[in-house]
Scaffold this active site. Structure first.
Site, PDB file in Angstrom:
ATOM      1  CD  GLU A   9      -4.322   2.742   2.759  1.00 43.40           C
ATOM      2  OE1 GLU A   9      -4.005   1.643   2.246  1.00 43.40           O
ATOM      3  OE2 GLU A   9      -4.002   3.838   2.261  1.00 43.40           O
ATOM      4  CD  GLU A  40       0.733   2.182   1.618  1.00 46.16           C
ATOM      5  OE1 GLU A  40       1.002   1.859   0.459  1.00 46.16           O
ATOM      6  OE2 GLU A  40       0.004   1.526   2.360  1.00 46.16           O
TER       7      GLU A  40
END
Ligand code: PNW
Length: 481
Positions: free
Chosen positions: A371, A166
């Site tokens: 995720e 991220e």
């Protein structure tokens, strides 16, 4: 109707990250990262929570990996801590750090669990932040050195390597809103940070391939699904395109077409002239992915906003101007309706399907969902069970959306639930619980939530377990270890 069956070889896993679970922050030669500094600064995390102990995984990894085996996981995504492996960021590499991850890999190997290793899940060695952190170009070189040496160390044991988890969070929560470490609110330099993360990926890709040509190298992008409040209003459409540029295209376009979006460079021109993008940088980034990691939790609705921020809502779910979007002060995030998790994130499985199809179209590469999950107010019943139907319903509905994307041609190779166990949820400390396993932070006991039983059954059958009318638990008391 879509099949409820998963493709052959599909990886069923769970995700964690070093600082969120390990603890042992002063053991094995580890030195502080920006998250140690941030969490120890009064007022920056929920009730001053830190990762000093976290889930004590540093000492309990054998049992934790046994739990993964009991769940039937075929893959495990975790991150290696840069401050364990090269504690000062630019000095000696640390054998004790390598040894810890060799022990983890020993256990995973014993159980036939495929490791998916992330090199950077936000724990930058503090000395590198002291030199300027990600807005500073030299940090790119330090990352490439760390990546090369670490892949060299583990090249016979690990095939799947992710450079960054991220980068949006690192760049914009770390350097623009300041909600994450290192807690800086400097929108202009946050764009340089974003570029340096892309560049560090590109250069590390080349280094990793030199060391291990058959490595499968990815970056993990968090999903943002901005949609215009009123699709018929061009100003709302423009607002949504701004967020898309800052959330997605800034991390997609350099890889796919080798440039930054022109509109992004235009609407941020008051902040920066983008001179941090040097000759050759974009060539070094373009095409440097073997697969893409997708993290998905929720979606957004945005609109054009004139005037001062209307950040008046309670619990953060009213309209808000977010400080994590440099150059987009005129964009308003709208209240989220319907069911929300305790993060105040909405539940939108159709957004997951849409996002997977977009990533499939734009990259044309295999995808691993790295995720997906939800935090809820878990309650421990008198009989010790955690009846977290909200969580396994969320997992079910999102895995169903994934199967729909597979049926429509997306090449999705695996699904990693966030998270294996409750852990340190960054600025929210231990107040948010995402785990399949509950962690009692007083005793460090782990208890299987009903979601763990649901997921284990899904994995055993390689098919979605329906969430209605299923007795998830045997008569025996819940499994604790
Ligand atoms: C991701 N946002 O974090 C991380 O990869 C995990 O470490 C984390 O625990 C998980 O999602 C749950 O939060 C995010 O503000 C944190 O948009 C914040 C945001 C997105 C992702």
């Amino acid at each position: 109707m879509t099949s409820s069956q998963f493709p052959d070889g599909f990886l069923f896993g769970a995700s964690t990250a070093s600082y969120q679970i390990e603890g042992g922050v002063a053991e094995g030669g580890r030195l502080p990262s920006i998250w140690d500094t941030f969490s120890h600064t009064p007022g920056l995390t929920f009730e001053g929570d830190t990762g000093d102990v976290a889930c004590d995984h540093f000492h309990r990894y054998v049992d934790d990996i046994q739990a993964m085996a009991d769940l039937g996981l075929t893959a495990y995504r975790f991150s290696m801590a840069w401050p364990r492996i090269r504690p000062t960021g630019d000095g000696e590499f640390n054998d004790e750090g390598f040894a810890f991850y060799h022990r983890i890999l020993d256990e995973l190997e014993k159980h036939g669990i495929e490791p998916l290793v992330t090199l950077y899940h936000w724990d930058l060695p503090q000395p590198l932040e002291d030199l300027g952190g990600w807005p500073e170009r030299a940090t790119v070189d330090r990352f490439v050195e760390y990546a090369r040496r670490t892949v060299e160390e583990f090249k016979d044991r690990v095939t799947y390597w992710t450079t960054f988890n991220e980068p949006w969070c690192t760049a914009f929560l770390g350097y623009s809103s300041g909600a994450h470490a290192p807690g800086r609110s400097e929108p202009a330099v946050s764009l340089a940070a974003a570029h340096h993360l892309n560049l560090a990926h590109g250069l590390a890709y080349a280094a990793i391939k030199e060391v291990k040509p058959d490595a499968k190298v990815s970056i993990v992008l968090n999903s943002h699904l901005p949609r215009p409040w009123n699709p018929a209003d061009p100003r709302d459409v423009e607002a949504s395109e701004k967020i898309d540029a800052l959330a997605n295209r800034i991390f997609i376009d350099p890889f796919t077409v080798g440039e930054y979006p022109a509109d992004l460079m235009a609407f941020t021109s008051d902040l920066t002239d983008w001179s941090f993008v040097q000759d050759g940088d974009l060539d070094a980034i373009k095409g440097t992915l073997d697969l893409v990691g997708v993290n998905y939790y929720s979606s957004h609705i945005v609109r054009h906003h004139a005037g001062p921020p209307s950040n008046s809502g309670e619990d953060g779910h009213k309209s808000t101007i977010h400080r994590c979007w440099p150059g987009a002060d005129d964009v308003e995030f709208m209240p989220l309706i319907g069911k929300r998790t305790t993060m105040n994130w909405n539940v939108d499985p159709s957004g997951f399907h849409a996002h997977l199809m977009r990533m499939h179209r734009e990259f044309g590469l295999p995808i691993i969902v790295t995720e997906n999950g939800a935090s809820w107010q878990d309650e421990v019943s008198e009989d010790g069970r955690i009846r977290d139907a909200d969580r396994y319903t969320y997992l079910h509905d999102h895995m169903e959306a994934l199967l729909l994307a597979v049926a429509e041609g997306a090449d999705i190779r695996g699904y990693m639930a966030w998270s294996l166990m409750d852990n340190f949820e960054w600025a929210y400390g231990y107040s948010k619980r995402f785990g399949l396993l509950r962690v009692d932070y007083n005793t460090q006991a782990r208890t299987w939530k009903d979601s763990a039983y649901w997921y284990a059954e899904t994995i055993a059958n390689r098919a979605l377990t329906p969430v209605v009318g299923v007795e998830l638990l045997p008569e025996t008391p819940p499994r604790v270890y």
